[in-house]
Design an enzyme around this catalytic site. Structure first.
Site, short mmCIF file in Angstrom:
data_model
loop_
_atom_site.label_atom_id
_atom_site.label_comp_id
_atom_site.label_asym_id
_atom_site.label_seq_id
_atom_site.Cartn_x
_atom_site.Cartn_y
_atom_site.Cartn_z
N ARG A 79 -9.79 10.19 -13.35
CA ARG A 79 -10.23 11.55 -13.02
C ARG A 79 -9.89 12.62 -14.05
O ARG A 79 -10.43 13.72 -13.97
CB ARG A 79 -9.64 11.96 -11.66
N ARG A 102 -18.52 8.93 -11.01
CA ARG A 102 -18.08 8.68 -9.64
C ARG A 102 -18.97 9.44 -8.65
O ARG A 102 -19.33 8.91 -7.60
CB ARG A 102 -16.62 9.08 -9.43
N ARG A 157 -4.50 3.56 -16.28
CA ARG A 157 -5.47 4.50 -15.69
C ARG A 157 -6.24 5.28 -16.76
O ARG A 157 -6.60 6.44 -16.55
CB ARG A 157 -4.78 5.50 -14.73
N TYR A 208 0.69 -1.96 1.34
CA TYR A 208 -0.48 -1.23 1.84
C TYR A 208 -1.07 -1.91 3.07
O TYR A 208 -1.54 -1.25 4.00
CB TYR A 208 -1.55 -1.11 0.74
N ASP A 214 -9.63 -2.00 -8.52
CA ASP A 214 -8.40 -1.55 -7.88
C ASP A 214 -7.63 -2.75 -7.35
O ASP A 214 -8.23 -3.80 -7.08
CB ASP A 214 -8.71 -0.59 -6.73
O1 CP3 Z 1 -6.04 1.59 -15.36
C1 CP3 Z 1 -7.27 1.66 -15.25
O2 CP3 Z 1 -7.97 2.50 -15.88
C2 CP3 Z 1 -7.98 0.61 -14.42
C3 CP3 Z 1 -8.24 0.88 -13.07
C4 CP3 Z 1 -7.16 0.93 -12.01
C5 CP3 Z 1 -7.29 1.74 -10.85
N1 CP3 Z 1 -6.28 1.45 -9.99
C6 CP3 Z 1 -8.39 2.69 -10.63
C7 CP3 Z 1 -8.23 3.73 -9.61
C8 CP3 Z 1 -5.97 0.20 -11.83
C9 CP3 Z 1 -5.31 -0.79 -12.79
C10 CP3 Z 1 -5.43 0.54 -10.55
C11 CP3 Z 1 -4.20 -0.08 -9.99
C12 CP3 Z 1 -3.62 0.45 -8.74
N2 CP3 Z 1 -4.27 0.92 -7.63
C13 CP3 Z 1 -2.23 0.44 -8.45
C14 CP3 Z 1 -1.15 -0.11 -9.34
C15 CP3 Z 1 -0.86 0.76 -10.51
C16 CP3 Z 1 -0.22 2.08 -10.18
O3 CP3 Z 1 -0.85 3.09 -10.51
O4 CP3 Z 1 0.87 2.09 -9.64
C17 CP3 Z 1 -2.06 0.97 -7.17
C18 CP3 Z 1 -0.75 1.19 -6.42
C19 CP3 Z 1 -3.36 1.26 -6.64
C20 CP3 Z 1 -3.72 1.75 -5.29
C21 CP3 Z 1 -4.48 3.00 -5.35
N3 CP3 Z 1 -5.79 3.10 -5.77
C22 CP3 Z 1 -4.04 4.30 -4.99
C23 CP3 Z 1 -2.66 4.64 -4.47
C24 CP3 Z 1 -5.12 5.17 -5.24
C25 CP3 Z 1 -5.19 6.64 -4.99
C26 CP3 Z 1 -4.54 7.25 -6.19
C27 CP3 Z 1 -4.94 8.63 -6.40
O5 CP3 Z 1 -4.44 9.11 -7.44
O6 CP3 Z 1 -5.72 9.22 -5.63
C28 CP3 Z 1 -6.19 4.41 -5.76
C29 CP3 Z 1 -7.52 4.91 -6.20
C30 CP3 Z 1 -7.85 4.74 -7.65
N4 CP3 Z 1 -7.77 3.57 -8.31
C31 CP3 Z 1 -8.39 5.74 -8.53
C32 CP3 Z 1 -8.63 5.10 -9.75
C33 CP3 Z 1 -9.25 5.69 -10.99
C34 CP3 Z 1 -8.70 7.18 -8.16
C35 CP3 Z 1 -9.96 7.11 -7.39
C36 CP3 Z 1 -10.81 8.29 -7.50
O7 CP3 Z 1 -11.67 8.34 -8.42
O8 CP3 Z 1 -10.70 9.17 -6.63
#
Ligand code: CP3
Length: 354
Positions: A31, A40, A27, A154, A77
């Site tokens: 944010r 964003r 990540r 999910y 994602d």
């Molecule tokens: O690592 C990186 O920089 C690359 C991008 C990346 C994102 N999601 C961007 C993202 C990667 C590799 C993921 C993987 C992901 N997504 C996983 C597996 C890794 C982990 O963290 O366990 C999972 C379970 C998800 C599903 C997901 N996507 C969730 C649960 C959420 C909400 C999380 C939150 O903190 O609100 C997301 C959204 C998401 N994916 C964000 C980002 C940067 C936040 C979105 C935003 O800008 O509001």
């Protein structure tokens, strides 16, 4: 396309000698960076950002401008795959991902079919090739997908879950239905990752965030088996050396030993297993990536440096370590603290490679 100018990450994944330990952060685009929040806002929402190759490329590059990172990761994602399967992904502000049409019955599972990834997920491949061109060989680009089990949690629960009651109920009452759901996700994921490789991804990571919610035999059946199918079916011979694959089951513990037998190149390790212990489990069959507790980044620079020193010492001497956190960086972190971590890896790791 040319090999990366900085190939220390790819070399470490292949357990080849390097002069220091490479570092990237799960990540790393996100944010905690004000410049991410700005882009964003420009995109409107998270999925619009993922669907816009120019903006997805911009946020992928943002952390590389600030920190001496050794890899870039595609901005996307894991839930793009079920979205392409027709479930209707959306994000509720402050509440994480949701699906309009979760898949809960054997009948709903029978209606699913593998989509044409090029038409449904073409925006991801366009982002990959745009980022690869913009990187111009500075560091390698990681492509990724979720593990079929984690993605299925999910799809069945319809949202983030703590206890996975619905999907675990399905596993008990109708395991064949769950297995056929996992088959569709697995086949889609294989095509999705192969298309990312075709578009320019230079390493692949599979995120299995929720595999450890299963007991070990169920983990092997419902999670590891599908990751094995993915490893077996990726077309990895693109350049002089095969594209490395990283598997990450958060909380895997002793199951790392089973994971090391899949034929992957590296395993992600979270902070609940010492790297020293993990190295024993995998018997030097694979490289290890991790595993500083993300909460350490809330501490002072001195404590962060000590955390880096302890993590490097825990892995010990020799090649095959990629520095990372044990899970993603959280939105509350001061970016300067990540700078302290990255600089400490550059400064403290060379003695482990002499
Ligand atoms: O690592 C990186 O920089 C690359 C991008 C990346 C994102 N999601 C961007 C993202 C990667 C590799 C993921 C993987 C992901 N997504 C996983 C597996 C890794 C982990 O963290 O366990 C999972 C379970 C998800 C599903 C997901 N996507 C969730 C649960 C959420 C909400 C999380 C939150 O903190 O609100 C997301 C959204 C998401 N994916 C964000 C980002 C940067 C936040 C979105 C935003 O800008 O509001």
């Amino acid at each position: 396309m040319a090999d990366p100018k900085n190939d220390v990450f790819l070399r470490a994944l292949r357990r080849q000698p390097t002069v220091r330990t490479p570092v990237w952060i799960m990540r790393q685009a996100g944010r905690y960076l004000p410049e991410y929040r700005e882009v964003r806002a420009e995109a409107g929402d998270f999925m619009s950002l993922c669907r816009n190759a120019r903006l997805a490329c911009e946020v992928t590059l943002q952390p590389l401008r600030r920190f001496k990172l050794d890899a870039a990761i595609l901005f996307s994602d894991i839930l793009t795959v079920p979205d392409a399967l027709g479930l209707g992904l959306y994000f509720e502000t402050g509440e994480g991902p949701r699906f309009r049409r979760p898949v809960r019955s054997a009948a709903a599972i029978r209606r699913l079919s593998v989509p044409d990834v090029h038409s449904e997920l073409g925006y991801v491949f366009e982002a990959v090739s745009t980022i690869r061109k913009a990187l111009d060989g500075r560091v390698p680009l990681i492509g990724f997908a979720g593990s079929p089990w984690t993605v299925a949690t999910y799809m069945v629960e319809g949202r983030s879950s703590r206890d996975f009651a619905i999907i675990k109920g399905l596993a008990k009452e109708d395991p064949q239905a769950l297995l056929s759901l996992l088959d569709v996700v697995t086949e889609t994921t294989v095509q999705y990752l192969n298309a990312q490789i075709d578009a320019g991804a230079q390493a692949i990571m599979v995120f299995d965030t929720w595999g450890s919610a299963l007991e070990p035999d169920d983990y092997r059946r419902f999670s590891l088996a599908n990751m094995q199918t993915i490893v077996d079916n990726l077309v990895r011979d693109k350049g002089a050396e095969p594209i490395p694959v990283i598997l990450f089951t958060k909380g895997a513990g002793a199951l790392l030993a089973d994971m090391a037998d899949t034929g992957c190149d590296a395993l992600g390790v979270d902070w609940t297993t010492d790297l020293q212990t993990a190295r024993r489990y995998v018997e030097d069959k694979v490289a290890l990536q991790g595993n500083l507790n993300p909460a350490t980044l809330r501490e002072s620079p001195e404590v962060i440096r000590q955390g880096v020193a302890d993590t490097l010492a825990s892995y010990g001497h020799g090649p095959g370590h990629v520095f990372n956190l044990g899970h993603g960086i959280t939105p509350d972190i001061d970016p300067e603290h990540l700078g302290v971590l990255v600089d400490a890896v550059h400064e403290l790791s060379p003695p482990y490679h002499e």
